[in-house]
Design an enzyme around this catalytic site. Structure first.
Site, PDB file in Angstrom:
ATOM      1  N   TYR A 129      15.259   1.502 -10.140  1.00 27.68           N
ATOM      2  CA  TYR A 129      14.108   2.416 -10.131  1.00 27.68           C
ATOM      3  C   TYR A 129      13.845   3.022 -11.509  1.00 27.68           C
ATOM      4  CZ  TYR A 129      13.496   1.929  -5.156  1.00 27.68           C
ATOM      5  OH  TYR A 129      13.227   1.403  -3.915  1.00 27.68           O
ATOM      6  N   GLY A 176       9.210  -2.580   3.636  1.00 23.27           N
ATOM      7  CA  GLY A 176       8.950  -2.011   4.953  1.00 23.27           C
ATOM      8  C   GLY A 176       9.813  -2.663   5.991  1.00 23.27           C
ATOM      9  N   ASN A 200       2.197  -2.140   5.846  1.00 25.70           N
ATOM     10  CA  ASN A 200       1.379  -1.704   6.980  1.00 25.70           C
ATOM     11  C   ASN A 200       2.030  -0.585   7.787  1.00 25.70           C
ATOM     12  OD1 ASN A 200      -1.034  -3.162   7.016  1.00 25.70           O
ATOM     13  ND2 ASN A 200       0.027  -5.013   7.684  1.00 25.70           N
ATOM     14  N   SER A 226     -12.211  -8.410   3.576  1.00 28.82           N
ATOM     15  CA  SER A 226     -13.516  -8.676   2.960  1.00 28.82           C
ATOM     16  C   SER A 226     -13.553 -10.096   2.396  1.00 28.82           C
ATOM     17  CB  SER A 226     -13.806  -7.665   1.841  1.00 28.82           C
ATOM     18  OG  SER A 226     -13.975  -6.377   2.389  1.00 28.82           O
ATOM     19  N   HIS A 268      -7.545  -0.858   7.972  1.00 31.64           N
ATOM     20  CA  HIS A 268      -7.087  -2.257   7.961  1.00 31.64           C
ATOM     21  C   HIS A 268      -6.388  -2.460   9.305  1.00 31.64           C
ATOM     22  CE1 HIS A 268      -5.324  -6.037   6.867  1.00 31.64           C
ATOM     23  NE2 HIS A 268      -4.100  -5.559   6.997  1.00 31.64           N
TER      24      HIS A 268
HETATM   25  P1  NAD Z   1       9.550  -8.801   4.801  1.00 30.55           P
HETATM   26  O1  NAD Z   1      10.404  -8.311   5.923  1.00 30.55           O
HETATM   27  O2  NAD Z   1       9.567 -10.236   4.434  1.00 30.55           O
HETATM   28  O3  NAD Z   1       9.899  -7.954   3.483  1.00 30.55           O
HETATM   29  C1  NAD Z   1      10.140  -6.588   3.491  1.00 30.55           C
HETATM   30  C2  NAD Z   1      11.124  -6.307   2.363  1.00 30.55           C
HETATM   31  O4  NAD Z   1      11.265  -4.894   2.242  1.00 30.55           O
HETATM   32  C3  NAD Z   1      12.521  -6.890   2.625  1.00 30.55           C
HETATM   33  O5  NAD Z   1      12.924  -7.706   1.544  1.00 30.55           O
HETATM   34  C4  NAD Z   1      13.389  -5.652   2.762  1.00 30.55           C
HETATM   35  O6  NAD Z   1      14.726  -5.831   2.286  1.00 30.55           O
HETATM   36  C5  NAD Z   1      12.618  -4.649   1.917  1.00 30.55           C
HETATM   37  N1  NAD Z   1      12.959  -3.263   2.217  1.00 30.55           N
HETATM   38  C6  NAD Z   1      13.107  -2.679   3.449  1.00 30.55           C
HETATM   39  N2  NAD Z   1      13.450  -1.399   3.296  1.00 30.55           N
HETATM   40  C7  NAD Z   1      13.518  -1.152   1.971  1.00 30.55           C
HETATM   41  C8  NAD Z   1      13.841  -0.001   1.204  1.00 30.55           C
HETATM   42  N3  NAD Z   1      14.160   1.160   1.788  1.00 30.55           N
HETATM   43  N4  NAD Z   1      13.819  -0.121  -0.132  1.00 30.55           N
HETATM   44  C9  NAD Z   1      13.499  -1.297  -0.746  1.00 30.55           C
HETATM   45  N5  NAD Z   1      13.197  -2.419  -0.068  1.00 30.55           N
HETATM   46  C10 NAD Z   1      13.217  -2.341   1.274  1.00 30.55           C
HETATM   47  O7  NAD Z   1       8.089  -8.327   5.155  1.00 30.55           O
HETATM   48  P2  NAD Z   1       6.724  -8.926   4.551  1.00 30.55           P
HETATM   49  O8  NAD Z   1       6.250 -10.036   5.389  1.00 30.55           O
HETATM   50  O9  NAD Z   1       6.899  -9.130   3.085  1.00 30.55           O
HETATM   51  O10 NAD Z   1       5.731  -7.689   4.799  1.00 30.55           O
HETATM   52  C11 NAD Z   1       5.851  -6.511   4.037  1.00 30.55           C
HETATM   53  C12 NAD Z   1       4.812  -5.497   4.485  1.00 30.55           C
HETATM   54  O11 NAD Z   1       3.511  -5.966   4.141  1.00 30.55           O
HETATM   55  C13 NAD Z   1       4.807  -5.272   6.015  1.00 30.55           C
HETATM   56  O12 NAD Z   1       4.620  -3.902   6.262  1.00 30.55           O
HETATM   57  C14 NAD Z   1       3.582  -6.061   6.447  1.00 30.55           C
HETATM   58  O13 NAD Z   1       3.045  -5.570   7.662  1.00 30.55           O
HETATM   59  C15 NAD Z   1       2.667  -5.802   5.286  1.00 30.55           C
HETATM   60  N6  NAD Z   1       1.498  -6.685   5.195  1.00 30.55           N
HETATM   61  C16 NAD Z   1       0.349  -6.101   4.760  1.00 30.55           C
HETATM   62  C17 NAD Z   1      -0.825  -6.832   4.687  1.00 30.55           C
HETATM   63  C18 NAD Z   1      -2.082  -6.142   4.226  1.00 30.55           C
HETATM   64  O14 NAD Z   1      -3.198  -6.684   4.315  1.00 30.55           O
HETATM   65  N7  NAD Z   1      -1.973  -4.937   3.696  1.00 30.55           N
HETATM   66  C19 NAD Z   1      -0.824  -8.190   5.026  1.00 30.55           C
HETATM   67  C20 NAD Z   1       0.380  -8.768   5.432  1.00 30.55           C
HETATM   68  C21 NAD Z   1       1.539  -8.000   5.521  1.00 30.55           C
END
Ligand code: NAD
Length: 319
Positions: free
Chosen positions: A64, A78, A119, A148, A174
């Site tokens: 960090y 997440g 999300n 979009s 979203h």
């Molecule tokens: P993923 O599970 O593959 O990756 C999540 C990562 O976060 C993991 O590597 C995990 O170790 C890490 N993590 C968890 N807690 C943590 C912490 N306290 N500190 C640091 N790292 C931490 O998930 P993903 O498929 O990459 O999705 C990630 C996020 O993106 C989800 O919330 C998903 O819903 C969101 N998402 C958003 C959109 C959008 O349009 N905004 C689209 C798709 C996915």
């Protein structure tokens, strides 16, 4: 020298990193994850692709403290929704994740722009703003940027026009209450609504309704097919980064803070905004019809309700 820190090296984070490397958008990328080993492995893997790319990006797994001189910190960290878990429960768990991320980022002396993809992105963006105390223009969520793009692709296919000549947005949460303000959709400079009226045999209003449903249900469909969505959002994050780092003044439907626009105060929601080196330069407030305005208000009300459910919890945990 442009530097970006990515927190969360899962599918979304690494899709972003891979796209950014290929598009050569900045000079230095730091990877941070709770699972440090994963971040180390991802950095190695990307570095081995450098010889094949046009980029000479410096990529490494960091800490960090590396956020101190970063231009952007992207949060894709997440936890996934557990079977049977309610949305507020998921929100509380992701709020706990964000506390463990935003606090050390701020303690590093970071003075750039937060970009959130986790999300529910509108709520997590607001949580980031609250936890960081950053000026509102420097906390952005991916909002409906991807939605979009999905809409413009579908409209392009339907009318047989290049996506780049289509100006149309998905706005709102979203998620389930997002919608398309059709009164604002243009092909070149011609309103889509006029094209429909002028060509009633060729084009049907029901087709537009199907398109709106398809955009709203895209994520569900992809998740049903392959478990998660990541390439599209990864590329959307790159586009937002480029707009910031190259001071583009591009209009994107990011999730940003409303301060009286559309009669709303405090909500973070996907609406068109001008994005440049300062984050959100200003919002492009749309002239919505009464019905469209009601849909946006409904979307904001839902987001406010979810946010108020977790706000208390935030304070309790902070004690
Ligand atoms: P993923 O599970 O593959 O990756 C999540 C990562 O976060 C993991 O590597 C995990 O170790 C890490 N993590 C968890 N807690 C943590 C912490 N306290 N500190 C640091 N790292 C931490 O998930 P993903 O498929 O990459 O999705 C990630 C996020 O993106 C989800 O919330 C998903 O819903 C969101 N998402 C958003 C959109 C959008 O349009 N905004 C689209 C798709 C996915």
């Amino acid at each position: 020298m442009k530097k970006v820190v990515l927190v969360g090296t899962g599918m979304v984070g690494m899709s972003f990193a891979y796209a950014a490397l290929n598009q050569n958008v900045f000079d230095e990328l730091v990877l941070i994850d709770l699972n440090k080993q994963r971040a180390i492995g991802e950095a190695m893997d990307l570095n081995h692709g450098l010889a094949f790319s046009k980029s000479s990006m410096r990529i490494y797994a960091g800490e960090y403290s590396d956020c101190k001189d970063a231009d952007i910190v992207i949060i894709c960290a997440g936890v996934a929704q557990k079977p049977g878990e309610t949305r507020p429960q998921l929100l509380n768990r992701n709020t706990a994740v964000f506390k463990s991320v935003v606090k050390p980022v701020c303690e590093s002396g970071f003075n750039g722009i937060f970009l959130v993809a986790t999300n529910p992105v509108d709520i997590m963006t607001r949580v980031t703003a609250e936890l960081s105390g950053f000026p509102k223009n420097r906390v952005i969520g991916t909002g409906t940027t991807l939605d979009s793009a999905r809409l413009r692709y579908l409209l392009g296919e339907y009318f047989g026009i290049n996506t780049r000549s289509i100006h149309a947005y998905v706005i709102g949460e979203h998620g389930d209450t997002e919608f398309i303000p059709w009164s604002q959709a243009l092909l070149a400079t011609k309103p889509v609504n006029n094209i429909m009226l002028d060509n009633p045999t060729e084009y049907k209003l029901t087709d537009l309704q199907k398109m709106e449903d398809e955009v709203r249900r895209s994520a569900y469909k992809i998740i049903e097919s392959k478990g998660a969505t990541y390439y599209g959002i990864g590329m959307a994050i790159v586009q937002i980064c480029r707009a910031i780092l190259q001071n583009e003044n591009s209009v994107l439907t990011v999730s940003c803070h409303l301060d009286g626009q559309y009669g709303q105060y405090g909500t973070y929601v996907g609406v068109p905004a001008i994005i440049n080196k300062n984050g959100v330069k200003e919002l492009v407030e749309l002239s919505l019809t009464g019905k469209e305005m009601n849909k946006l208000i409904e979307s904001c009300n839902i987001l406010n309700k979810y946010y108020s459910d977790i706000e208390l919890n935030c304070e309790e945990k902070a004690e």
